[in-house]
Design a protein around this motif. Structure first.
Motif, mmCIF file in Angstrom:
data_model
loop_
_atom_site.group_PDB
_atom_site.id
_atom_site.type_symbol
_atom_site.label_atom_id
_atom_site.label_comp_id
_atom_site.label_asym_id
_atom_site.label_seq_id
_atom_site.Cartn_x
_atom_site.Cartn_y
_atom_site.Cartn_z
ATOM 1 N N ARG A 190 35.176 29.082 40.300
ATOM 2 C CA ARG A 190 35.946 29.427 39.096
ATOM 3 C C ARG A 190 36.378 30.893 39.111
ATOM 4 O O ARG A 190 36.579 31.499 38.068
ATOM 5 N N ARG A 247 37.053 36.906 37.845
ATOM 6 C CA ARG A 247 37.743 35.814 37.140
ATOM 7 C C ARG A 247 39.024 36.339 36.538
ATOM 8 O O ARG A 247 39.007 37.311 35.793
ATOM 9 N N THR A 301 41.627 34.193 34.747
ATOM 10 C CA THR A 301 42.004 32.845 34.343
ATOM 11 C C THR A 301 43.467 32.718 33.958
ATOM 12 O O THR A 301 43.994 31.623 33.923
ATOM 13 N N GLN A 302 44.143 33.824 33.682
ATOM 14 C CA GLN A 302 45.534 33.741 33.258
ATOM 15 C C GLN A 302 46.505 33.988 34.405
ATOM 16 O O GLN A 302 47.714 34.049 34.184
ATOM 17 N N LYS A 318 47.699 33.143 38.572
ATOM 18 C CA LYS A 318 47.611 32.332 39.782
ATOM 19 C C LYS A 318 47.385 33.285 40.950
ATOM 20 O O LYS A 318 47.820 34.442 40.900
#
Length: 79
Positions: A29, A48, A50-51, A53
């Motif tokens: 993750r 991380r 997460t927003q 690519k």
């Protein structure tokens, strides 16, 4: 609110440098990134995002603190 600290006792001790993301590899993750800090060398960082690519991160400039101790995250040493 946290206690007030002196800049000389905290901020001045940090080695904050600007680097450019050269490579990004998705892991579980998080992302494993290779970042070029010029005369300070290339460092591996695990984090991380997460927003974003992976392909969006390549070529981006990032700020990092280079004098934190290394940490092992998901079997990878993050510098």
């Amino acid at each position: 609110m946290k206690e007030t600290v002196l800049k000389e006792e905290t901020f001045d001790k940090l080695e904050i440098r600007l680097g450019r993301v050269l490579a990004v590899e998705p892991i579980d993750r998080a992302y494993k990134m290779v970042i070029d800090f010029g005369k300070f060398g290339k460092k591996t960082s695990v984090g991380r995002f997460t927003q974003h690519k992976p392909e969006e991160l390549i070529g981006q400039q990032v700020l990092a603190i280079l004098n934190f101790p290394k940490r092992e995250i998901d079997g990878i040493v993050s510098e």
